[in-house]
Scaffold this motif. Sequence first.
Motif, mmCIF file in Angstrom:
data_model
loop_
_atom_site.group_PDB
_atom_site.id
_atom_site.type_symbol
_atom_site.label_atom_id
_atom_site.label_comp_id
_atom_site.label_asym_id
_atom_site.label_seq_id
_atom_site.Cartn_x
_atom_site.Cartn_y
_atom_site.Cartn_z
ATOM 1 N N VAL A 86 9.311 2.381 8.564
ATOM 2 C CA VAL A 86 10.467 3.050 9.008
ATOM 3 C C VAL A 86 11.507 2.851 7.909
ATOM 4 C CG1 VAL A 86 12.441 2.438 10.779
ATOM 5 C CG2 VAL A 86 9.796 2.113 11.318
ATOM 6 N N MET A 87 11.548 1.993 7.067
ATOM 7 C CA MET A 87 12.559 2.117 6.002
ATOM 8 C C MET A 87 11.917 1.507 4.489
ATOM 9 S SD MET A 87 14.649 -1.286 7.668
ATOM 10 C CE MET A 87 15.680 -1.481 6.561
ATOM 11 N N GLY A 88 12.842 1.648 3.764
ATOM 12 C CA GLY A 88 12.309 0.992 2.175
ATOM 13 C C GLY A 88 11.820 2.332 1.573
ATOM 14 N N ASP A 89 11.510 2.244 0.233
ATOM 15 C CA ASP A 89 11.045 3.440 -0.643
ATOM 16 C C ASP A 89 10.330 2.663 -1.713
ATOM 17 O OD1 ASP A 89 13.066 2.442 -2.401
ATOM 18 O OD2 ASP A 89 14.383 3.847 -1.507
ATOM 19 N N VAL A 90 9.758 3.492 -2.558
ATOM 20 C CA VAL A 90 8.781 3.246 -3.620
ATOM 21 C C VAL A 90 9.822 2.426 -4.650
ATOM 22 C CG1 VAL A 90 7.809 4.150 -5.693
ATOM 23 C CG2 VAL A 90 6.966 5.211 -3.452
ATOM 24 N N LEU A 91 10.945 2.970 -4.950
ATOM 25 C CA LEU A 91 11.853 2.263 -5.978
ATOM 26 C C LEU A 91 12.480 0.694 -5.608
ATOM 27 C CD1 LEU A 91 13.854 4.957 -7.066
ATOM 28 C CD2 LEU A 91 11.992 4.344 -7.943
ATOM 29 N N GLY A 92 12.289 0.421 -4.295
ATOM 30 C CA GLY A 92 12.486 -0.998 -3.707
ATOM 31 C C GLY A 92 11.574 -1.898 -4.206
ATOM 32 N N ASP A 93 10.170 -1.389 -4.144
ATOM 33 C CA ASP A 93 9.045 -2.311 -4.473
ATOM 34 C C ASP A 93 8.590 -1.823 -6.096
ATOM 35 O OD1 ASP A 93 9.219 -3.397 -2.351
ATOM 36 O OD2 ASP A 93 7.422 -2.840 -1.275
ATOM 37 N N GLN A 94 9.448 -1.218 -6.737
ATOM 38 C CA GLN A 94 8.672 -0.522 -8.045
ATOM 39 C C GLN A 94 8.409 -1.914 -8.899
ATOM 40 O OE1 GLN A 94 11.427 1.465 -10.430
ATOM 41 N NE2 GLN A 94 9.987 2.341 -11.779
ATOM 42 N N VAL A 95 9.168 -3.090 -9.171
ATOM 43 C CA VAL A 95 8.757 -4.063 -9.893
ATOM 44 C C VAL A 95 7.384 -4.772 -9.359
ATOM 45 C CG1 VAL A 95 9.611 -6.359 -10.508
ATOM 46 C CG2 VAL A 95 11.177 -4.360 -10.472
ATOM 47 N N LEU A 96 7.441 -4.900 -8.189
ATOM 48 C CA LEU A 96 5.951 -5.365 -7.527
ATOM 49 C C LEU A 96 4.878 -4.504 -7.907
ATOM 50 C CD1 LEU A 96 4.464 -7.608 -5.951
ATOM 51 C CD2 LEU A 96 5.319 -6.159 -3.892
ATOM 52 N N ALA A 97 4.956 -3.184 -7.970
ATOM 53 C CA ALA A 97 3.880 -2.350 -8.188
ATOM 54 C C ALA A 97 3.621 -2.235 -9.660
ATOM 55 C CB ALA A 97 4.264 -0.971 -7.961
ATOM 56 N N ALA A 98 4.707 -2.633 -10.543
ATOM 57 C CA ALA A 98 4.506 -2.936 -11.899
ATOM 58 C C ALA A 98 3.659 -4.268 -12.338
ATOM 59 C CB ALA A 98 5.853 -2.841 -12.754
ATOM 60 N N GLN A 99 4.189 -5.490 -11.717
ATOM 61 C CA GLN A 99 3.366 -6.598 -11.541
ATOM 62 C C GLN A 99 2.116 -6.405 -11.376
ATOM 63 O OE1 GLN A 99 6.374 -8.817 -9.362
ATOM 64 N NE2 GLN A 99 7.438 -9.465 -11.138
ATOM 65 N N LEU A 100 1.949 -5.974 -10.361
ATOM 66 C CA LEU A 100 0.282 -5.718 -9.835
ATOM 67 C C LEU A 100 -0.410 -4.830 -10.932
ATOM 68 C CD1 LEU A 100 0.737 -4.686 -5.915
ATOM 69 C CD2 LEU A 100 -0.307 -6.698 -6.912
ATOM 70 N N ALA A 101 0.141 -3.798 -11.469
ATOM 71 C CA ALA A 101 -0.452 -2.999 -12.646
ATOM 72 C C ALA A 101 -0.845 -3.907 -13.657
ATOM 73 C CB ALA A 101 0.194 -1.728 -13.090
ATOM 74 N N THR A 102 0.017 -4.762 -14.023
ATOM 75 C CA THR A 102 0.041 -5.716 -15.255
ATOM 76 C C THR A 102 -1.174 -6.756 -15.016
ATOM 77 O OG1 THR A 102 2.165 -5.263 -15.949
ATOM 78 C CG2 THR A 102 1.210 -7.267 -16.843
ATOM 79 N N ALA A 103 -0.877 -7.106 -13.659
ATOM 80 C CA ALA A 103 -1.891 -8.419 -13.244
ATOM 81 C C ALA A 103 -3.520 -7.966 -13.405
ATOM 82 C CB ALA A 103 -1.581 -8.711 -11.926
ATOM 83 N N VAL A 104 -3.680 -6.801 -13.092
ATOM 84 C CA VAL A 104 -5.243 -6.064 -13.092
ATOM 85 C C VAL A 104 -5.435 -5.175 -14.304
ATOM 86 C CG1 VAL A 104 -5.452 -6.064 -10.490
ATOM 87 C CG2 VAL A 104 -4.558 -3.973 -11.750
ATOM 88 N N ARG A 105 -4.468 -5.075 -15.201
ATOM 89 C CA ARG A 105 -4.599 -4.060 -16.330
ATOM 90 C C ARG A 105 -5.053 -2.903 -15.901
ATOM 91 N NH1 ARG A 105 -1.007 -5.822 -19.026
ATOM 92 N NH2 ARG A 105 -1.679 -4.063 -20.371
ATOM 93 N N GLY A 106 -4.264 -2.204 -14.960
ATOM 94 C CA GLY A 106 -4.801 -1.311 -14.264
ATOM 95 C C GLY A 106 -3.507 0.170 -14.024
ATOM 96 N N VAL A 107 -3.806 0.540 -12.808
ATOM 97 C CA VAL A 107 -3.089 1.597 -12.227
ATOM 98 C C VAL A 107 -2.730 1.222 -10.960
ATOM 99 C CG1 VAL A 107 -2.808 3.927 -11.837
ATOM 100 C CG2 VAL A 107 -4.070 3.303 -13.786
ATOM 101 N N VAL A 108 -1.631 1.465 -10.436
ATOM 102 C CA VAL A 108 -0.937 1.215 -9.252
ATOM 103 C C VAL A 108 -0.324 2.614 -8.858
ATOM 104 C CG1 VAL A 108 0.772 0.279 -7.362
ATOM 105 C CG2 VAL A 108 -0.540 -0.875 -9.246
ATOM 106 N N LEU A 109 -0.777 3.142 -7.630
ATOM 107 C CA LEU A 109 -0.396 4.424 -6.898
ATOM 108 C C LEU A 109 0.473 4.097 -6.015
ATOM 109 C CD1 LEU A 109 -3.427 6.675 -6.930
ATOM 110 C CD2 LEU A 109 -1.853 6.662 -8.682
ATOM 111 N N SER A 110 1.948 4.105 -6.103
ATOM 112 C CA SER A 110 2.850 3.692 -4.945
ATOM 113 C C SER A 110 3.420 4.854 -4.225
ATOM 114 C CB SER A 110 3.964 2.927 -5.732
ATOM 115 O OG SER A 110 4.835 2.152 -4.742
ATOM 116 N N VAL A 111 2.898 5.030 -3.002
ATOM 117 C CA VAL A 111 3.200 5.994 -2.319
ATOM 118 C C VAL A 111 4.523 6.075 -1.466
ATOM 119 C CG1 VAL A 111 2.162 7.359 -0.212
ATOM 120 C CG2 VAL A 111 0.663 6.101 -1.755
#
Length: 122
Positions: A86-111
């Motif tokens: 209902v609310m929120g957007d990709v940029l609101g969770d961008q740091v979390l997506a970046a932390q996930l990518a770093t943690a797995v040394r991979g790629v995150v597709l944030s929709v």
Amino acid sequence: MALYLDPDLARVVPALPATDISDPAAARQRLAELRAARPPAPLPADVETQWLEVPGAEPVRVLVVRARPASTAAPGIVYFHGGGFVMGDVLGDQVLAAQLATAVRGVVLSVEYRLAPEHPYP
């Protein structure tokens, strides 16, 4: 049915702002105001980001967050931001997506999915 909430999280709940989503437009405005009032959090230095558009009847934007150095055989995560669809957007969770990518040394597709009620399921 009993609800269990981790004690560490329970201590934070009183500090969270109340959110009434009976009026999604007002709730989204309130979220935007809260976000504007805080300084932006920096992304980890070892990630790169790129916007892609997934074609369809209504194209959907996806933020690709990749840990560096990039590898051709990296693990991937498809991430859907918080907000109960209902609310929120990709940029609101961008740091979390970046932390996930770093943690797995991979790629995150944030929709950047379409929000209800303007876009009801399916």
